[in-house]
Design a protein around this motif. Structure first.
Motif, PDB file in Angstrom:
ATOM      1  N   UNK A   1       0.835  -1.205   0.000  1.00 51.40           N
ATOM      2  CA  UNK A   1       0.000   0.000   0.000  1.00 51.40           C
ATOM      3  C   UNK A   1       0.869   1.253   0.000  1.00 51.40           C
ATOM      4  N   UNK A   2       1.881   1.258   0.854  1.00 51.02           N
ATOM      5  CA  UNK A   2       2.740   2.439   0.960  1.00 51.02           C
ATOM      6  C   UNK A   2       3.417   2.747  -0.367  1.00 51.02           C
ATOM      7  N   UNK A   3       3.920   1.731  -1.030  1.00 52.21           N
ATOM      8  CA  UNK A   3       4.631   1.935  -2.289  1.00 52.21           C
ATOM      9  C   UNK A   3       3.675   2.366  -3.386  1.00 52.21           C
ATOM     10  N   UNK A   4       2.509   1.696  -3.495  1.00 50.71           N
ATOM     11  CA  UNK A   4       1.569   2.060  -4.564  1.00 50.71           C
ATOM     12  C   UNK A   4       1.029   3.474  -4.386  1.00 50.71           C
ATOM     13  N   UNK A   5       0.714   3.833  -3.140  1.00 48.94           N
ATOM     14  CA  UNK A   5       0.235   5.189  -2.903  1.00 48.94           C
ATOM     15  C   UNK A   5       1.324   6.207  -3.238  1.00 48.94           C
TER      16      UNK A   5
END
Length: 274
Positions: free
Chosen positions: A22-26
């Motif tokens: 989630x952190x990377x995609x956001x």
């Protein structure tokens, strides 16, 4: 990609697995990240939990993706820990627009048969979600710019998975159902502030929570689990990838979903449509 440019996301359980994804995609979509994880072992959890080095790796990957990030070590069972992580994010970025209440454990076998496993499961995945909302929501309301809250439930939050009746399994099922009730309550209360609240319901995801030697040994020792159609996805995939869940989260966080609230969004390869 700038679907989330200017937004700041608060993510729990961010050291690895779905939280890291989630952190990377956001970040890839332009968001800055406030990332929190316990980075320690919970005794009733049978597989190795992440450490601080893994949270540091999440930070490296977010920065590689072009995002800024603040990390904090903390336990969602302790509201004060969430407050410290939130305060660190506000000090750095000034606001929170997106909340991903993702922290989770799966104490469903072995040590999950201990009574404490019920409390660890519920305290992490239900009370911990409530703590996260109570810490982050007031600032979102005060800012007056709306926002998106996505709670990680499970396919097991819509349809119970009868693995066993160990306290850890019972706590897991109760929590994943319970956050749906929280979501419905908060979505009604926060709609007037244009703050959207939804739950995401993945099937099995290829992360260390599921894809580990201990769980594999349990399945091997209990072939009826693998043979039971109740554990199979209709679509031809055994486990989805964390990014499949992250892509749904990006959508819910973006303005493309600006009028979507109060929904239980399956990302389950058809698991609940049988």
């Amino acid at each position: 990609m700038t679907r989330l440019a200017g937004k700041v996301a608060f993510i729990t359980g961010a050291a690895r697995g779905q939280g890291r994804s989630h952190a990377v995609r956001l970040a890839e979509e332009g968001a800055d990240i406030v990332a929190m994880d316990i980075c320690a072992q919970i005794d009733t959890v049978f597989y190795p939990m992440p450490d601080e080095a893994e949270l540091t790796e999440t930070a490296r990957l977010v920065e590689k993706a072009g995002g800024r990030i603040v990390t904090s070590v903390g336990d969602v069972r302790d509201r004060a820990d969430i407050q410290r992580a939130y305060d660190a994010g506000i000090a750095e970025f000034g606001h929170i627009d997106v909340v991903a209440a993702n922290a989770g454990i799966m104490p469903v076998i072995e040590r999950g048969s201990e009574p404490q496993a019920w409390h660890d499961a519920v305290d992490t995945m239900l009370t911990g979600v409530w703590h996260t909302l109570e810490v982050t929501v007031p600032g979102m309301i005060e800012r007056g710019r709306g926002g998106s809250i996505a709670i990680t439930s499970s396919a097991a939050g819509l349809r119970s998975i009868g693995l066993n009746t160990f306290p850890g399994q019972a706590g897991y099922s109760a929590s994943k159902h319970g956050v749906v009730g929280l979501m419905r309550l908060y979505s009604k209360q926060l709609a007037k502030h244009s703050i959207r609240v939804n739950t995401i319901h993945p099937t099995g995801v290829n992360t260390p929570m599921v894809a580990n030697a201990e769980y594999g040994a349990f399945v091997d020792a209990n072939p009826e689990v693998a043979a039971d159609d109740a554990y199979k996805n209709p679509m031809p995939v055994e486990l989805i990838e964390a990014v499949d869940v992250s892509n749904a989260l990006v959508f819910l966080a973006s303005d493309e979903a600006r009028y979507i609230t109060g929904v239980t969004l399956p990302v389950d390869a058809g698991y609940n449509n049988r």
